[in-house]
Design a protein around this motif. Structure first.
Motif, short mmCIF file in Angstrom:
data_model
loop_
_atom_site.label_atom_id
_atom_site.label_comp_id
_atom_site.label_asym_id
_atom_site.label_seq_id
_atom_site.Cartn_x
_atom_site.Cartn_y
_atom_site.Cartn_z
N MET A 136 0.82 -1.19 0.00
CA MET A 136 0.00 0.00 0.00
C MET A 136 0.87 1.25 0.00
O MET A 136 1.95 1.24 0.56
N SER A 137 0.34 2.28 -0.62
CA SER A 137 1.09 3.53 -0.68
C SER A 137 1.02 4.26 0.66
O SER A 137 0.28 3.88 1.56
N LYS A 138 1.79 5.34 0.76
CA LYS A 138 1.85 6.06 2.04
C LYS A 138 0.51 6.64 2.45
O LYS A 138 0.10 6.52 3.59
N TYR A 139 -0.21 7.26 1.54
CA TYR A 139 -1.54 7.79 1.82
C TYR A 139 -2.49 7.28 0.76
O TYR A 139 -2.19 7.34 -0.42
N ARG A 140 -3.64 6.80 1.19
CA ARG A 140 -4.63 6.29 0.25
C ARG A 140 -5.80 7.25 0.17
O ARG A 140 -6.19 7.84 1.17
N ASN A 141 -6.34 7.36 -1.03
CA ASN A 141 -7.55 8.18 -1.16
C ASN A 141 -8.77 7.30 -0.90
O ASN A 141 -8.67 6.09 -0.66
N ARG A 142 -9.93 7.88 -0.92
CA ARG A 142 -11.18 7.19 -0.59
C ARG A 142 -11.39 5.95 -1.45
O ARG A 142 -11.72 4.87 -0.95
N VAL A 143 -11.21 6.08 -2.75
CA VAL A 143 -11.43 4.96 -3.67
C VAL A 143 -10.43 3.83 -3.40
O VAL A 143 -10.78 2.65 -3.45
N GLU A 144 -9.18 4.18 -3.10
CA GLU A 144 -8.18 3.15 -2.81
C GLU A 144 -8.51 2.41 -1.52
O GLU A 144 -8.33 1.19 -1.44
N ILE A 145 -9.01 3.11 -0.52
CA ILE A 145 -9.40 2.47 0.74
C ILE A 145 -10.57 1.51 0.49
O ILE A 145 -10.57 0.37 0.97
N ILE A 146 -11.54 1.96 -0.29
CA ILE A 146 -12.68 1.09 -0.61
C ILE A 146 -12.21 -0.14 -1.36
O ILE A 146 -12.64 -1.27 -1.06
N ALA A 147 -11.32 0.03 -2.33
CA ALA A 147 -10.80 -1.11 -3.09
C ALA A 147 -10.05 -2.07 -2.16
O ALA A 147 -10.19 -3.30 -2.29
N ASP A 148 -9.27 -1.54 -1.23
CA ASP A 148 -8.57 -2.39 -0.27
C ASP A 148 -9.56 -3.20 0.56
O ASP A 148 -9.38 -4.40 0.78
N ILE A 149 -10.62 -2.55 1.03
CA ILE A 149 -11.64 -3.24 1.82
C ILE A 149 -12.28 -4.35 1.00
O ILE A 149 -12.43 -5.49 1.47
N LEU A 150 -12.63 -4.06 -0.24
CA LEU A 150 -13.28 -5.06 -1.09
C LEU A 150 -12.35 -6.24 -1.37
O LEU A 150 -12.78 -7.39 -1.38
N ASN A 151 -11.07 -5.96 -1.58
CA ASN A 151 -10.11 -7.05 -1.79
C ASN A 151 -9.99 -7.93 -0.55
O ASN A 151 -9.86 -9.15 -0.66
N ILE A 152 -10.02 -7.32 0.61
CA ILE A 152 -9.92 -8.08 1.86
C ILE A 152 -11.19 -8.91 2.07
O ILE A 152 -11.12 -10.09 2.45
N VAL A 153 -12.34 -8.32 1.80
CA VAL A 153 -13.61 -9.03 2.00
C VAL A 153 -13.66 -10.27 1.12
O VAL A 153 -13.98 -11.35 1.60
N GLY A 154 -13.33 -10.14 -0.15
CA GLY A 154 -13.31 -11.28 -1.06
C GLY A 154 -14.52 -12.19 -0.86
O GLY A 154 -15.65 -11.79 -1.03
#
Length: 121
Positions: A1-19
């Protein structure tokens, strides 16, 4: 992950984790989110129809819309990286052109004529 994530990147991270399924604590720790941010983003992704609570209320699952979001996000990320590389190259070329237009006295490495030439005789 990058140093700071924007809203869309955080949502994408959450969705990837949820799987196929994840609990709140898994999402929070793997997503590097505080509990406050986790609850805020879970409310948002559930409201948007990207994630739903599974058969067991403690498990969250990705919806079809969530899967489409991740595919689109992947395309966006690839294109964004290509554009950023292109912009870096273009900025380098622009700087080169700017340097070519600068007066000789401002160019890097330019050495003016010896001062003795301008001394009065």
């Amino acid at each position: 992950m990058s140093k700071y994530r924007n809203r869309v990147e955080i949502i994408a991270d959450i969705l990837n984790i949820v799987g196929d399924g994840a609990r709140k604590t898994q999402i929070m720790y793997k997503g590097n989110l505080s509990y406050k941010l986790l609850t805020r983003y879970l409310r948002e992704v559930i409201g948007a129809g990207l994630v739903c609570a599974g058969e067991t209320a403690n498990i969250y699952q990705l919806t079809e819309k969530g899967k489409m979001f991740l595919k689109d996000f992947e395309d966006y990320s690839l294109n964004r990286d290509e554009v950023m590389e292109h912009m870096t190259a273009m900025n380098g070329l622009r700087n080169k052109l700017e340097g070519m237009c600068a007066p000789k006295t401002m160019r890097k490495g330019f050495k003016s004529e010896p001062e003795e030439r301008y001394k009065a005789n």
